[in-house]
Design a protein around this motif. Structure first.
Motif, PDB file in Angstrom:
ATOM      1  N   THR A 119       0.833  -1.193   0.000  1.00  0.00           N
ATOM      2  CA  THR A 119       0.000   0.000   0.000  1.00  0.00           C
ATOM      3  C   THR A 119       0.872   1.249   0.000  1.00  0.00           C
ATOM      4  O   THR A 119       0.649   2.178  -0.759  1.00  0.00           O
ATOM      5  CB  THR A 119      -0.882   0.015   1.257  1.00  0.00           C
ATOM      6  OG1 THR A 119      -1.612  -1.192   1.299  1.00  0.00           O
ATOM      7  CG2 THR A 119      -1.827   1.193   1.245  1.00  0.00           C
ATOM      8  N   ASN A 120       1.855   1.235   0.889  1.00  0.00           N
ATOM      9  CA  ASN A 120       2.753   2.375   1.000  1.00  0.00           C
ATOM     10  C   ASN A 120       3.823   2.270  -0.083  1.00  0.00           C
ATOM     11  O   ASN A 120       4.679   1.387  -0.034  1.00  0.00           O
ATOM     12  CB  ASN A 120       3.392   2.380   2.393  1.00  0.00           C
ATOM     13  CG  ASN A 120       4.125   3.676   2.661  1.00  0.00           C
ATOM     14  OD1 ASN A 120       4.650   4.297   1.742  1.00  0.00           O
ATOM     15  ND2 ASN A 120       4.159   4.075   3.911  1.00  0.00           N
ATOM     16  N   LYS A 121       3.757   3.156  -1.029  1.00  0.00           N
ATOM     17  CA  LYS A 121       4.632   3.034  -2.198  1.00  0.00           C
ATOM     18  C   LYS A 121       6.067   3.498  -1.908  1.00  0.00           C
ATOM     19  O   LYS A 121       6.902   3.488  -2.804  1.00  0.00           O
ATOM     20  CB  LYS A 121       4.056   3.823  -3.374  1.00  0.00           C
ATOM     21  CG  LYS A 121       2.682   3.330  -3.813  1.00  0.00           C
ATOM     22  CD  LYS A 121       2.761   1.955  -4.451  1.00  0.00           C
ATOM     23  CE  LYS A 121       1.435   1.512  -5.023  1.00  0.00           C
ATOM     24  NZ  LYS A 121       0.556   0.860  -4.050  1.00  0.00           N
ATOM     25  N   LEU A 122       6.330   3.935  -0.677  1.00  0.00           N
ATOM     26  CA  LEU A 122       7.716   4.245  -0.330  1.00  0.00           C
ATOM     27  C   LEU A 122       8.454   2.977   0.101  1.00  0.00           C
ATOM     28  O   LEU A 122       9.670   2.978   0.241  1.00  0.00           O
ATOM     29  CB  LEU A 122       7.772   5.266   0.807  1.00  0.00           C
ATOM     30  CG  LEU A 122       7.267   6.683   0.479  1.00  0.00           C
ATOM     31  CD1 LEU A 122       7.445   7.590   1.683  1.00  0.00           C
ATOM     32  CD2 LEU A 122       7.983   7.280  -0.714  1.00  0.00           C
TER      33      LEU A 122
END
Lengths: 210, 770
Positions: A119-122
């Motif tokens: 979900t967190n694209k970092l």
């Protein structure tokens, strides 16, 4: 030295299990080479179900998130020879269909993780299905241009206590719906009885004469 | 845009279950609001709709946007998320006055019979009254706000995703309560006078201010979780904490003070009495089951009147186009099955029929109706056979039942397992060729749609499953049919043929034997036939005399067909899971029993013996216990059909598993198939398949939810049948109980099957790596 290493693994494994990001806790956070590497996993890692492993890579000096690194996971089962070949970085569904088809799967020895999966694209992340319980070791290798760094941490994998426990909201639908229906029928019968009594009273001779 | 910003902005996630719930909520609200806006536009102006949708949008942003993805890394992001959950979404949703639109948006019968008794139940009304008292609402919000912001609770929630969701649910739920006395959504009645509400808001602001001050002015990090995470965007733990405190403080106070000021002005305004009629608000009245003016059939949603789809379906060429597409696919499947690679998972004959066609068919049956029969490619050779004019004989009277189709279905289920049809592309191709041939021969010699009605096993599956479909071919206005003298829908006319399965529309009930060919629609000179919405499963409760079928309670063959399909759903799925496959193979490994008799015995037991013993036994037991006088045969027929929703749900759960776990296989299979046929324009097949955007638990949850819905509908149908057979509730319960026990046992079996590892046996996996 060996004891020190063991202590390091235990310390890494159990001390920083505090923070949550993208549904996981910080399993390890190390400054290695030019990078600050943080490894996220779920608080409890179970066998036979997809487990999301996330890695955040930051620049050691500026703390800027590094988005163009090559990140690889290497999972090693202790007390045995390396068993990296038994697992693969696959889509979440494969955990459900793993038995019976393992021969047909192409299985990489090292899993390359990318930023598109979580979900967190970092975060560089992937889903892994662990075939067996035990204290696995997780090695994260990060490379960018000529810079390279590696972080190790322990990953205790346990057998799930029961899938039914996770599914209770779905299973509770039936008893809840039946209970609500029973109350509904009781209320409707009560209401019908009340109306019947009232209409009987209205049509009684005493009222009729009024 | 910098890569970091791009990564941040693309970090969205929305739980499919929640998304589905929100979509349903919006649709129901819109449906109800549209009616109320027409009737009482003063109470339901457009801004209420905008407020409601805005509130839901704020909720979505809070739980699905990058705010959620970064809430574990940045306290300030987490606080913005809480701010939206507590101070933006709840008041906007309440400003939409959602009670009446939501009730009006639901089906009338459900509101009257289902919700009505609860809405008028004095216990619930008293509870609701107490719950919306400002003292309770204010206290709930303050306890929730302060409790969850205690460091221990906050850190705990950060460690556990489940607790984190609970925290958000608490914030949202208690905030809905908190804003209730302030917004006073129509038609609620206020507990406190208007002048007290600004004070109520000011008191809440004081609590929020104290909390935010602690957060802002603390000289150490309050939440240890944020000390261990990587720092982003040049922030420190303390600067992040200060930002979080300020976010909650300043905009939070504004949110409290603005309505307090508006309400104070409203109170002091001389026109208050005119502006605030809530005190004499209309008490809630359960709408009647039927509207004052009976809802004509034509008022029900009719797919044939839909702008583009309706015209497409009505056009003869529309159906031909669908059939042509499926025919092309069938030809491709046959060609690849016969001449292509015999690895099922990479062959069109392994992928299209066993993954896509089955899954999509069952989805379409559940959300619409029997559209596969409408697009059936086997109809085309039928037409050819008919044009050859070889026969025109009537179908033999002795075969005018479902028994032949039942035998063929049983044969197919057995052959599927015995010969591993899913894993034999060539056999699959031959099966399809055989199907084309059978359709051609039978319809060349016999008139009408004898093949569809009495022979086609796929058709029987479609007919039975479509009993729980939400669409059916039906007369729009029954009165028009009553005056019709020509009966073109049945007999046809010069331009159009009538119903080939002998269904006379005014007496047609349900979808049984209806191929959705729409010949009747085109033949009707009054344009009085549509594809109307119906309540799924309603036709299982009623038992009218049906055109060409009679009463279903007297059709043992149809009951047997339904029962076999129900048990086949469980047997077929069970045969695919590891424990059953191992158990089934054990005697074969010993070499004691030859394979063929054993599989015959397995399927004879599962599809014929077990259904008869279980359903027959439980129904008869219920009949004895309840002492009802309804003939046993009638009860057996009706209770067998009542299991159809459960069986269809099991088929759907099983087929959806294959469809969703192998959804990416079509294109590479097509590329490979084309390559084998020396068509290279599609390029090389690449078997790198994206992993689906949902977890195994989500798929399992979907499967269980389908089974839940199937079981509940079956139990409801069973209850209604029992109530029709028994005069009072107690004997009805006695009649129902044993059968319901059997239905529950089937449900439990289905859950067990879904929990087992299900090898795909030759199917393509979702994440095959290059």
């Amino acid at each position: 030295m060996k004891r020190l290493g063991l202590f390091f693994l235990v310390a890494v494994a159990f001390v920083p299990r505090l923070a949550q990001a993208d549904g996981g806790i910080v399993r390890a956070r190390e400054t290695r080479g030019p990078f600050l590497i943080t490894i996220f996993t779920p608080s409890e890692v179970f066998t036979a179900a997809p487990v999301e492993i996330g890695v955040m890579v930051q620049d050691r000096e500026t703390k800027q998130v590094v988005l163009d690194a090559l990140v690889k996971l290497n999972l090693i089962q202790p007390n045995e020879s390396k068993k990296q070949g038994e697992i693969g970085g696959r889509g979440p569904m494969t955990g459900h269909t793993m038995r019976g088809d393992s021969k047909t799967m192409h299985q990489p020895s090292i899993i390359r993780v990318t930023r598109g999966q979580g979900t967190n694209k970092l975060l560089y992340s992937t889903n892994v299905v662990f075939p067996a319980a035990g204290d696995w070791s997780l090695r994260v290798s990060v490379r960018r241009d000529h810079d390279e760094a590696t972080v190790d941490c322990a990953l205790p994998v346990v057998i799930p206590t029961g899938r039914l426990v996770d599914l209770w909201p779905y299973l509770a639908v039936i008893p809840v719906a039946i209970a609500l229906f029973a109350i509904n029928q009781w209320l409707r019968r009560r209401s019908a009885n009340t109306i019947a009594i009232q209409s009987a009273q209205m049509s009684s001779p005493a009222i009729a004469t009024l | 845009m910098s890569p970091t910003a791009q990564a941040v902005l693309t970090s969205w996630s929305l739980d499919p279950k929640l998304a589905f719930g929100l979509i349903v909520l919006v649709l129901v609200y819109l449906r109800g609001w549209r009616v109320l806006h027409r009737v009482i536009s003063v109470r339901f102006p457009v801004w209420r709709l905008v407020a409601f949708l805005g509130g839901l949008a704020a909720l979505c942003i809070a739980i699905a946007s990058p705010l959620d993805a970064f809430s574990g890394l940045l306290l300030s992001a987490h606080m913005v998320q809480h701010f939206l959950l507590m101070f933006v979404a709840p008041p906007l949703i309440l400003l939409g006055a959602p009670l009446l639109p939501l009730l009006r948006g639901l089906p009338r019968g459900f509101v009257h019979d289902g919700l009505g008794p609860f809405l008028t139940w004095s216990v619930l009304r008293r509870f609701g009254n107490a719950l919306t008292h400002p003292a309770v609402c204010g206290l709930a919000m303050v306890v929730s706000l302060c409790g969850w912001h205690l460091p221990a609770a906050f850190d705990l929630a950060l460690r556990s995703p489940g607790l984190h969701k609970l925290e958000h649910a608490c914030f949202f739920g208690t905030s809905l309560l908190f804003w209730w006395p302030v917004v006073r959504p129509f038609p609620s009645r206020p507990h406190w006078p208007l002048w007290a509400i600004p004070l109520y808001l000011l008191a809440a602001d004081v609590v929020n201010t104290v909390l935010c001050a602690i957060l802002t002015f603390s000289d150490r990090p309050l939440y240890s979780a944020y000390e261990t995470v990587p720092r982003l965007f040049g922030t420190t733990v303390l600067s992040d904490q200060v930002a979080a405190g300020v976010i909650m403080w300043i905009p939070g106070s504004v949110i409290f003070l603005v309505p307090a000021t508006i309400l104070a002005i409203q109170y002091l305004s001389p026109a208050r009495a005119l502006l605030s009629p809530v005190r004499s608000g209309i008490p809630f009245v359960v709408p009647s089951r039927r509207p004052a003016v009976p809802l004509a059939a034509s008022r029900r949603f009719d797919l044939l009147t839909a702008p583009i789809l309706g015209r497409f379906f009505r056009a003869r060429l529309g159906r031909r186009a669908m059939q042509a597409v499926l025919l092309l696919i069938a030809l491709g499947v046959i060609a690849d099955g016969l001449f292509g690679s015999q690895v099922s998972g990479t062959n069109l004959a392994g992928v299209f029929p066993w993954i896509y066609w089955r899954g999509l068919t069952v989805v379409v049956l559940l959300v619409a109706g029997n559209f596969f029969c409408m697009a059936c490619p086997f109809m085309l050779p039928r037409e050819l056979g008919r044009r050859l004019g070889l026969g025109g004989r009537a179908w033999p009277r002795a075969l005018r039942s479902k028994w032949l189709a039942i035998a063929l279905l049983a044969l197919f289920f057995w052959a599927y397992e015995t010969f591993d049809l899913w894993n034999r592309p060539a056999l699959t191709a031959w099966l399809i060729i055989g199907y084309f041939f059978a359709a051609f021969v039978l319809d060349a010699f016999f008139r009408g749609a004898s093949f569809c009605k009495y022979v086609c096993p796929i058709g029987q599956f479609q007919f039975v499953s479509s009993l729980v479909s939400p669409l059916e071919v039906k007369a729009r206005e029954p009165a028009v049919c009553a005056n019709c003298k020509t009966h073109d829908c049945l007999r046809g006319n010069d331009q159009n043929r009538g119903c080939e399965t002998d269904l006379y529309i005014p007496r047609k009930a349900g979808n049984l034997d209806c191929t959705f060919c729409l010949d009747c629609v085109r033949a009707c000179p009054h344009d009085n036939i549509g594809l109307l919405v119906t309540t799924p499963g309603a036709d299982l409760i009623r038992d009218p005399v049906r055109s060409s079928l009679g009463r279903l309670s007297r059709r043992v063959d149809i009951a047997a067909l339904a029962l076999m399909l129900v048990f086949a759903a469980f047997a077929g799925a069970a045969a695919m899971v590891d424990p059953v496959a191992e158990w089934k193979n054990q005697p074969l490994q010993w070499g004691a029993i030859p394979a063929l008799p054993f599989t015959i015995f397995f399927f004879f037991t599962a599809l014929l013996l077990l259904p008869v013993i279980v359903i027959g036994g439980t129904t008869l037991l219920g009949r004895v216990a309840s002492r009802v006088t309804t003939p046993a045969r009638e009860l057996l027929c009706r209770f067998s059909l009542a299991l159809v929703p459960l069986g269809t749900a099991m088929w759907a759960g099983h087929f959806l598993f294959h469809l969703l776990t192998s959804y990416g296989a079509a294109w590479p299979a097509l590329e490979q198939g084309a390559d084998h046929l020396s068509i290279h324009s599609l390029g090389d097949s690449s078997w790198i398949i994206l992993s689906p955007g949902f977890s195994a638990t989500t798929l399992l949850g979907l499967q269980i939810l389908l089974l839940d819905a199937g079981l509940l509908l079956s139990l409801y149908v069973g209850w209604r049948i029992a109530r029709r057979c028994a005069l009072h509730a107690r004997p009805a319960l006695a009649l129902l109980a044993p059968w319901a026990g059997a239905a529950l046992a089937l449900y439990a079996t289905g859950i067990w099957i879904f929990l087992q590892p299900m090898p795909m046996r030759g199917m393509v996996m979702t994440a095959m790596l290059r």
